[in-house]
Design a protein around this motif. Structure first.
Motif, PDB file in Angstrom:
ATOM      1  N   LEU A 186       5.957  -1.269   1.886  1.00 17.14           N
ATOM      2  CA  LEU A 186       7.052  -0.334   2.155  1.00 17.14           C
ATOM      3  C   LEU A 186       7.374   0.496   0.926  1.00 17.14           C
ATOM      4  O   LEU A 186       7.054   0.111  -0.205  1.00 17.14           O
ATOM      5  N   ALA A 187       7.983   1.635   1.187  1.00 17.78           N
ATOM      6  CA  ALA A 187       8.545   2.462   0.128  1.00 17.78           C
ATOM      7  C   ALA A 187       9.947   2.872   0.556  1.00 17.78           C
ATOM      8  O   ALA A 187      10.214   3.055   1.755  1.00 17.78           O
ATOM      9  N   VAL A 188      10.846   2.985  -0.412  1.00 19.31           N
ATOM     10  CA  VAL A 188      12.216   3.447  -0.149  1.00 19.31           C
ATOM     11  C   VAL A 188      12.458   4.689  -0.992  1.00 19.31           C
ATOM     12  O   VAL A 188      12.291   4.658  -2.213  1.00 19.31           O
ATOM     13  N   LEU A 189      12.825   5.766  -0.333  1.00 22.51           N
ATOM     14  CA  LEU A 189      13.113   7.043  -1.001  1.00 22.51           C
ATOM     15  C   LEU A 189      14.602   7.330  -0.939  1.00 22.51           C
ATOM     16  O   LEU A 189      15.239   7.138   0.106  1.00 22.51           O
ATOM     17  N   ARG A 190      15.154   7.808  -2.056  1.00 26.85           N
ATOM     18  CA  ARG A 190      16.554   8.245  -2.089  1.00 26.85           C
ATOM     19  C   ARG A 190      16.577   9.748  -2.386  1.00 26.85           C
ATOM     20  O   ARG A 190      15.872  10.203  -3.292  1.00 26.85           O
ATOM     21  N   PHE A 191      17.389  10.474  -1.661  1.00 28.30           N
ATOM     22  CA  PHE A 191      17.477  11.930  -1.830  1.00 28.30           C
ATOM     23  C   PHE A 191      18.880  12.323  -2.277  1.00 28.30           C
ATOM     24  O   PHE A 191      19.866  11.710  -1.850  1.00 28.30           O
ATOM     25  N   LEU A 244       8.509   0.570  -4.165  1.00 30.62           N
ATOM     26  CA  LEU A 244       7.147   0.693  -3.624  1.00 30.62           C
ATOM     27  C   LEU A 244       6.523  -0.691  -3.709  1.00 30.62           C
ATOM     28  O   LEU A 244       6.406  -1.253  -4.807  1.00 30.62           O
ATOM     29  N   TYR A 245       6.166  -1.249  -2.570  1.00 29.32           N
ATOM     30  CA  TYR A 245       5.731  -2.657  -2.533  1.00 29.32           C
ATOM     31  C   TYR A 245       4.654  -2.851  -1.485  1.00 29.32           C
ATOM     32  O   TYR A 245       4.774  -2.363  -0.355  1.00 29.32           O
ATOM     33  N   VAL A 246       3.587  -3.559  -1.880  1.00 29.03           N
ATOM     34  CA  VAL A 246       2.539  -3.972  -0.940  1.00 29.03           C
ATOM     35  C   VAL A 246       2.442  -5.502  -1.035  1.00 29.03           C
ATOM     36  O   VAL A 246       2.454  -6.047  -2.150  1.00 29.03           O
ATOM     37  N   VAL A 247       2.376  -6.163   0.098  1.00 32.26           N
ATOM     38  CA  VAL A 247       2.332  -7.632   0.080  1.00 32.26           C
ATOM     39  C   VAL A 247       1.054  -8.093  -0.620  1.00 32.26           C
ATOM     40  O   VAL A 247       0.020  -7.409  -0.560  1.00 32.26           O
ATOM     41  N   PRO A 248       1.122  -9.259  -1.302  1.00 29.56           N
ATOM     42  CA  PRO A 248      -0.017  -9.689  -2.141  1.00 29.56           C
ATOM     43  C   PRO A 248      -1.349  -9.705  -1.397  1.00 29.56           C
ATOM     44  O   PRO A 248      -2.367  -9.282  -1.959  1.00 29.56           O
ATOM     45  N   GLY A 304      -6.249  -2.377  -1.669  1.00 31.84           N
ATOM     46  CA  GLY A 304      -6.916  -1.841  -0.483  1.00 31.84           C
ATOM     47  C   GLY A 304      -6.485  -0.425  -0.150  1.00 31.84           C
ATOM     48  O   GLY A 304      -6.804   0.083   0.931  1.00 31.84           O
ATOM     49  N   GLY A 305      -5.749   0.215  -1.038  1.00 28.57           N
ATOM     50  CA  GLY A 305      -5.374   1.617  -0.813  1.00 28.57           C
ATOM     51  C   GLY A 305      -4.045   1.804  -0.104  1.00 28.57           C
ATOM     52  O   GLY A 305      -3.630   2.949   0.151  1.00 28.57           O
ATOM     53  N   LEU A 306      -3.340   0.700   0.205  1.00 32.14           N
ATOM     54  CA  LEU A 306      -2.064   0.877   0.924  1.00 32.14           C
ATOM     55  C   LEU A 306      -0.992   1.497   0.022  1.00 32.14           C
ATOM     56  O   LEU A 306      -0.193   2.313   0.476  1.00 32.14           O
ATOM     57  N   GLY A 307      -0.980   1.095  -1.242  1.00 39.60           N
ATOM     58  CA  GLY A 307      -0.009   1.677  -2.180  1.00 39.60           C
ATOM     59  C   GLY A 307      -0.214   3.184  -2.320  1.00 39.60           C
ATOM     60  O   GLY A 307       0.738   3.962  -2.312  1.00 39.60           O
ATOM     61  N   ALA A 366       0.265  -0.177 -10.905  1.00 38.98           N
ATOM     62  CA  ALA A 366       1.155   0.859 -10.379  1.00 38.98           C
ATOM     63  C   ALA A 366       1.123   2.104 -11.258  1.00 38.98           C
ATOM     64  O   ALA A 366       1.057   3.231 -10.758  1.00 38.98           O
ATOM     65  N   ARG A 367       1.120   1.896 -12.579  1.00 35.77           N
ATOM     66  CA  ARG A 367       1.123   3.055 -13.483  1.00 35.77           C
ATOM     67  C   ARG A 367      -0.154   3.884 -13.313  1.00 35.77           C
ATOM     68  O   ARG A 367      -0.099   5.115 -13.304  1.00 35.77           O
ATOM     69  N   HIS A 368      -1.285   3.196 -13.141  1.00 36.78           N
ATOM     70  CA  HIS A 368      -2.535   3.940 -12.898  1.00 36.78           C
ATOM     71  C   HIS A 368      -2.444   4.751 -11.614  1.00 36.78           C
ATOM     72  O   HIS A 368      -2.877   5.902 -11.567  1.00 36.78           O
ATOM     73  N   LEU A 369      -1.886   4.144 -10.585  1.00 35.70           N
ATOM     74  CA  LEU A 369      -1.731   4.857  -9.319  1.00 35.70           C
ATOM     75  C   LEU A 369      -0.839   6.092  -9.505  1.00 35.70           C
ATOM     76  O   LEU A 369      -1.200   7.197  -9.086  1.00 35.70           O
TER      77      LEU A 369
END
Lengths: 178, 178
Positions: free
Chosen positions: A88-93, A109-113, A118-121, A151-154
Motif C-alpha cells: 500500500l501507499a498513502v498520499l497526503r495532499f 509505502l509498504y510491500v509485505v515481506p 518483485g516490482g510492486l513497490g 527504497a532509496r534506490h527505487l
C-alpha cells in the motif's frame, strides 16, 4: 485543495484502478470495505520495524476519516489476493504556498515481506506519481531513512532527489515529538 | 483536523500574541491586513536564495486563503517595525494517520538579513512549537539543507533530530517536481 479529477471510479465503487506505466494493477481504496483491508498494512509495517501502532482496526477507521476528507488517498496492490493485500501507499495532499497547485506527500509505502523485490513497490510509486499528476500537484515529496537502501534506490531511479537541485547539498528531514 | 484552541485573539483581531519562553514578541497573523505584510517575507526569502517566487502580492493572497482554511498559521516577529516585519514562520497542520492528533509541518522559517543572529529565529521556532502544542499536535517536522548550518544548529538546540530516534540513521527528504 484543487478539485479531484475523476479517478475512473463511480461513487459506489469500492476501489478504482490507477493507470500507471507498469503491468501490476494498482487500485485506489475508496470505500470503508477497501480501507478496512488496507488498514492492516500500516499496522504490519510498524510491527515489522518495532514502531508503535494503534492497531489495524484503528488505522482502518482513521483511513476512512482521512480519505473522506478528500486530502488523503490510499493505493493498494494485490487487493484481491486471498491471503491479503500485498502493498500500500498513502498520499497526503495540501494546497501549496508557492503556487495555486497542490503538493503531494508520500506518507507511507509498504510491500509485505513475501512480495518484495518483485516490482510492486515500483508499481505503487509510479501510481502515486500518476495520482499526484492527476490532482495537478507540482511536487511530490517523502522522508526516508538512510538505512532503507532498497527504497532509496527505487526513489532515485524514479526521479526523486535528496538534494537541493541536481548535485546540490543534501536535504535533511528533522522532527521533534511533542 | 482538531478544533483550534483560543490563540488569545478576538475574532476581529488582526494579530494575536503567541506565548513562548523568550522575550521577543511573536504574533499570529490572522487577518488579511497582517497577512499582506507577512507575504513580503517568503518573497524576500526566495529572492535571497535565487529561487522562483510568484511575488509578494500573490503570496499574501495565498496566505489569506490558506489561513482561512484553518490548516495554516503564519507567525511574525517585528510586525510593527516601521521598516517592515523582521521574520516569519509558516506552519501547516493536518490530521495524523498514526493517532487522533494532528501533525505540524514547519514549512517556512525566515529572518531578514539585518536581524539575524539576534535570537529572532529561536523566538519564532519556540512560538511554532508552542502553537503545535496548543493545537495538540504530537509531532512537528521540517526539511532543511545540509548547507544551512545556522538553522540546523538552531533546530538541534531546540530538540529536533534528523535521525530515526537518538543516534539512529539519518532521515533524508526526497522530492520530485511534477
Amino acid at each position: 485543495m484543487t478539485t479531484e479529477p475523476d479517478a475512473g471510479s463511480t461513487p459506489d465503487a469500492v476501489r478504482a484502478p490507477v493507470p500507471h506505466a507498469g503491468a501490476v494493477p494498482v487500485t485506489l481504496a475508496l470505500r470503508p470495505e477497501a480501507l478496512a483491508v488496507a488498514g492492516r498494512l500500516p499496522h504490519d509495517f510498524n510491527t515489522e520495524y518495532g514502531d508503535p501502532t494503534p492497531g489495524a482496526d484503528a488505522l482502518a477507521a482513521r483511513l476512512v476519516e482521512l480519505v473522506g476528507d478528500g486530502g488523503t488517498e490510499v493505493l493498494i496492490v494485490g487487493a484481491d489476493n486471498p491471503s491479503g493485500p500485498e502493498g500500500l501507499a498513502v498520499l497526503r495532499f495540501r494546497p501549496s504556498l508557492w503556487s495555486a497547485a497542490d503538493e503531494c506527500y508520500l506518507a507511507e509505502l509498504y510491500v509485505v515481506p513475501r512480495c518484495r523485490a518483485g516490482g510492486l513497490g515500483r508499481a505503487l510509486l509510479r501510481a502515486c506519481v500518476a495520482r499526484a499528476v492527476a490532482r495537478r500537484c507540482d511536487v511530490i515529496d517523502l522522508a526516508t531513512s538512510e538505512d532503507d537502501v532498497a527504497a532509496r534506490h527505487l526513489y532515485e531511479a524514479e526521479g526523486f532527489h535528496r538534494t537541493e537541485g541536481e548535485g546540490g547539498p543534501l536535504t535533511f528531514h528533522y522532527e521533534r515529538e511533542l
